[in-house]
Design a protein around this motif. Structure first.
Motif, PDB file in Angstrom:
ATOM      1  N   ASP A 235       0.822  -1.285   0.047  1.00 37.62           N
ATOM      2  CA  ASP A 235       0.037   0.134  -0.032  1.00 37.62           C
ATOM      3  C   ASP A 235       0.915   1.225  -0.091  1.00 37.62           C
ATOM      4  O   ASP A 235       0.555   2.086   0.858  1.00 37.62           O
ATOM      5  N   ALA A 236       1.879   1.332  -0.958  1.00 36.84           N
ATOM      6  CA  ALA A 236       2.705   2.402  -1.219  1.00 36.84           C
ATOM      7  C   ALA A 236       2.015   3.632  -1.386  1.00 36.84           C
ATOM      8  O   ALA A 236       0.974   3.694  -1.961  1.00 36.84           O
ATOM      9  N   ASP A 237       2.608   4.917  -1.199  1.00 38.14           N
ATOM     10  CA  ASP A 237       1.974   5.991  -1.659  1.00 38.14           C
ATOM     11  C   ASP A 237       2.673   6.539  -2.921  1.00 38.14           C
ATOM     12  O   ASP A 237       2.103   7.555  -3.563  1.00 38.14           O
ATOM     13  N   LEU A 238       3.785   6.032  -3.196  1.00 37.14           N
ATOM     14  CA  LEU A 238       4.637   6.625  -4.317  1.00 37.14           C
ATOM     15  C   LEU A 238       5.386   5.921  -4.912  1.00 37.14           C
ATOM     16  O   LEU A 238       5.996   5.072  -4.113  1.00 37.14           O
ATOM     17  N   ILE A 239       5.737   5.999  -6.343  1.00 41.45           N
ATOM     18  CA  ILE A 239       6.373   4.885  -7.034  1.00 41.45           C
ATOM     19  C   ILE A 239       7.632   5.698  -7.715  1.00 41.45           C
ATOM     20  O   ILE A 239       7.456   6.818  -8.204  1.00 41.45           O
ATOM     21  N   GLY A 240       9.030   5.563  -7.164  1.00 45.13           N
ATOM     22  CA  GLY A 240      10.340   6.488  -7.930  1.00 45.13           C
ATOM     23  C   GLY A 240      10.736   5.442  -8.676  1.00 45.13           C
ATOM     24  O   GLY A 240      11.292   4.303  -8.524  1.00 45.13           O
ATOM     25  N   LEU A 241      11.253   5.904  -9.815  1.00 45.56           N
ATOM     26  CA  LEU A 241      11.946   5.429 -10.886  1.00 45.56           C
ATOM     27  C   LEU A 241      13.027   6.265 -11.297  1.00 45.56           C
ATOM     28  O   LEU A 241      13.067   7.435 -11.556  1.00 45.56           O
ATOM     29  N   CYS A 242      14.024   5.748 -12.060  1.00 46.76           N
ATOM     30  CA  CYS A 242      15.089   6.430 -12.956  1.00 46.76           C
ATOM     31  C   CYS A 242      14.656   6.370 -14.446  1.00 46.76           C
ATOM     32  O   CYS A 242      14.133   5.250 -14.955  1.00 46.76           O
ATOM     33  N   THR A 243      15.248   7.244 -15.146  1.00 43.39           N
ATOM     34  CA  THR A 243      14.951   7.261 -16.652  1.00 43.39           C
ATOM     35  C   THR A 243      16.189   7.842 -17.040  1.00 43.39           C
ATOM     36  O   THR A 243      16.898   8.739 -16.807  1.00 43.39           O
ATOM     37  N   HIS A 244      16.273   7.314 -18.644  1.00 43.68           N
ATOM     38  CA  HIS A 244      16.947   7.668 -19.554  1.00 43.68           C
ATOM     39  C   HIS A 244      16.634   8.888 -20.265  1.00 43.68           C
ATOM     40  O   HIS A 244      15.428   8.942 -20.518  1.00 43.68           O
ATOM     41  N   GLY A 245      17.308   9.593 -20.975  1.00 43.89           N
ATOM     42  CA  GLY A 245      16.762  10.694 -21.877  1.00 43.89           C
ATOM     43  C   GLY A 245      17.107  10.280 -23.255  1.00 43.89           C
ATOM     44  O   GLY A 245      16.650  11.267 -24.063  1.00 43.89           O
ATOM     45  N   ARG A 246      17.276   9.108 -23.660  1.00 41.44           N
ATOM     46  CA  ARG A 246      17.732   8.778 -25.044  1.00 41.44           C
ATOM     47  C   ARG A 246      16.461   8.864 -25.698  1.00 41.44           C
ATOM     48  O   ARG A 246      15.471   8.392 -25.254  1.00 41.44           O
ATOM     49  N   THR A 247      16.634   9.055 -27.112  1.00 38.75           N
ATOM     50  CA  THR A 247      15.528   8.721 -28.249  1.00 38.75           C
ATOM     51  C   THR A 247      15.058   7.237 -27.951  1.00 38.75           C
ATOM     52  O   THR A 247      15.752   6.319 -28.034  1.00 38.75           O
ATOM     53  N   GLY A 248      13.602   7.204 -28.112  1.00 38.22           N
ATOM     54  CA  GLY A 248      13.024   5.700 -27.949  1.00 38.22           C
ATOM     55  C   GLY A 248      12.932   5.406 -26.521  1.00 38.22           C
ATOM     56  O   GLY A 248      12.555   4.241 -26.388  1.00 38.22           O
ATOM     57  N   PHE A 249      13.124   6.474 -25.505  1.00 41.97           N
ATOM     58  CA  PHE A 249      13.025   5.971 -24.149  1.00 41.97           C
ATOM     59  C   PHE A 249      13.586   4.837 -23.939  1.00 41.97           C
ATOM     60  O   PHE A 249      12.937   3.771 -23.293  1.00 41.97           O
ATOM     61  N   ALA A 250      14.963   4.885 -23.924  1.00 42.21           N
ATOM     62  CA  ALA A 250      15.674   3.692 -23.731  1.00 42.21           C
ATOM     63  C   ALA A 250      15.655   3.682 -21.822  1.00 42.21           C
ATOM     64  O   ALA A 250      16.146   4.815 -21.550  1.00 42.21           O
ATOM     65  N   HIS A 251      15.581   2.687 -21.261  1.00 43.06           N
ATOM     66  CA  HIS A 251      15.857   2.531 -19.766  1.00 43.06           C
ATOM     67  C   HIS A 251      16.955   1.564 -19.424  1.00 43.06           C
ATOM     68  O   HIS A 251      17.223   0.799 -20.356  1.00 43.06           O
ATOM     69  N   PHE A 252      17.129   1.719 -18.331  1.00 41.72           N
ATOM     70  CA  PHE A 252      18.151   0.663 -17.559  1.00 41.72           C
ATOM     71  C   PHE A 252      17.125  -0.626 -17.519  1.00 41.72           C
ATOM     72  O   PHE A 252      17.793  -1.710 -17.499  1.00 41.72           O
ATOM     73  N   PHE A 253      15.894  -0.418 -17.353  1.00 43.21           N
ATOM     74  CA  PHE A 253      14.898  -1.697 -17.369  1.00 43.21           C
ATOM     75  C   PHE A 253      14.699  -1.813 -18.972  1.00 43.21           C
ATOM     76  O   PHE A 253      14.884  -0.866 -19.629  1.00 43.21           O
TER      77      PHE A 253
END
Length: 274
Positions: A235-253
């Motif tokens: 029952d969390a209040d917030l989700i935190g994630l990291c993002t890359h800014g590369r074209t195509g929305f590439a992530h470490f996930f």
């Protein structure tokens, strides 16, 4: 964190974001910048840039400023410094340029949270801002009367490149004295043994001074489902994630996890740029 930007199209979802901004501003003595973006037809843009005062443009400006003034007078903004402005620019590019000019620390945006089409701003502007912003972006999906961060999930692979955004996340969590739930999602396509996952997380967290945290390993069919299911389980209040800014929305996930979560979970999501 002293300056919060809330883009608004005067919808109820934008108001949800502004209410959350007000709560954060009061807790941290922040200033709120309220921004309405006008995307005019080409001929009107030519008139604006040429210095002309055609009636249609003046009417748009007048109505927008009147609405912004009414918003500033809302009771939940009492005691908060609120700067309101109208800008002629495309939504996502206008938001990003405004950030740089005004040294914004946090963007708070509203979103339906149902699909990439149903966004508070035209098209997929929420996702574009999440992808391209250099500063944290908090996306609000629904009206939250008493916004709190008691339980804050931070989902990551805990690699080296996430250390810088993790520092920003810690600073944000401290404002609310939140309990941090650090979780690594294991899937059939990104499988790690429990021992391996524990070692990675321990090595990562040992390089920070963090209080009120716990580490978790959660198995699911994919990372997006894993984050949502783990978040709901505590029952969390917030989700935190990291993002890359590369074209195509590439992530470490693998895939577009941050973008998917912005669309598919009703929980607030905050993203930190790697």
């Amino acid at each position: 964190m002293k300056r919060i930007l809330v883009p608004t199209d005067f919808s109820e979802h934008a108001e949800h974001a502004l209410k959350v901004a007000a709560i954060i501003a009061k807790k941290n003595n922040c200033e709120i910048f309220l921004l309405h973006l006008l995307e005019l037809p080409n001929q009107m843009n030519d008139a604006v840039t040429g210095g002309s005062s055609i009636p249609e443009v003046m009417l748009f400006i007048k109505k927008a400023n009147e609405t912004l003034q009414k918003i500033k007078e809302q009771p939940y903004l009492n005691g908060i410094s609120v700067n309101a402005s109208v800008q002629f620019e495309r939504a996502f590019s206008g938001i990003l340029s405004f950030n740089k000019k005004n040294e914004i620390d946090l963007i708070i945006m509203g979103s339906h949270g149902t699909s990439g089409i149903e966004e508070v701003l035209i098209g997929s502007n929420t996702e574009k801002v999440v992808r391209l912003s250099e500063i944290p972006v908090l996306v609000i999906k629904k009206n939250i009367r008493d916004f709190k961060f008691n339980n804050f999930v931070f989902a990551s692979d805990f690699s080296k490149e996430t250390k810088k955004p993790f520092k920003k996340m810690i600073e944000f969590a401290k404002i609310f004295n939140a309990n941090l739930y650090l979780v690594m999602i294991c899937t059939p396509n990104s499988f790690k043994t429990t021992k391996m996952s524990e070692e990675i997380m321990k090595k990562f967290i040992d390089s920070f001074e963090v209080e009120n945290y716990s580490t978790h390993i959660y198995n699911d069919v994919n990372i997006e489902n894993g984050i949502i299911n783990f978040t709901n389980s505590i029952d969390a209040d917030l989700i935190g994630l990291c993002t890359h800014g590369r074209t195509g929305f590439a992530h470490f996930f693998n895939g577009s996890i941050s973008e998917d979560l912005v669309n598919h979970t009703v929980k607030p999501v905050i993203t930190f740029k790697i």
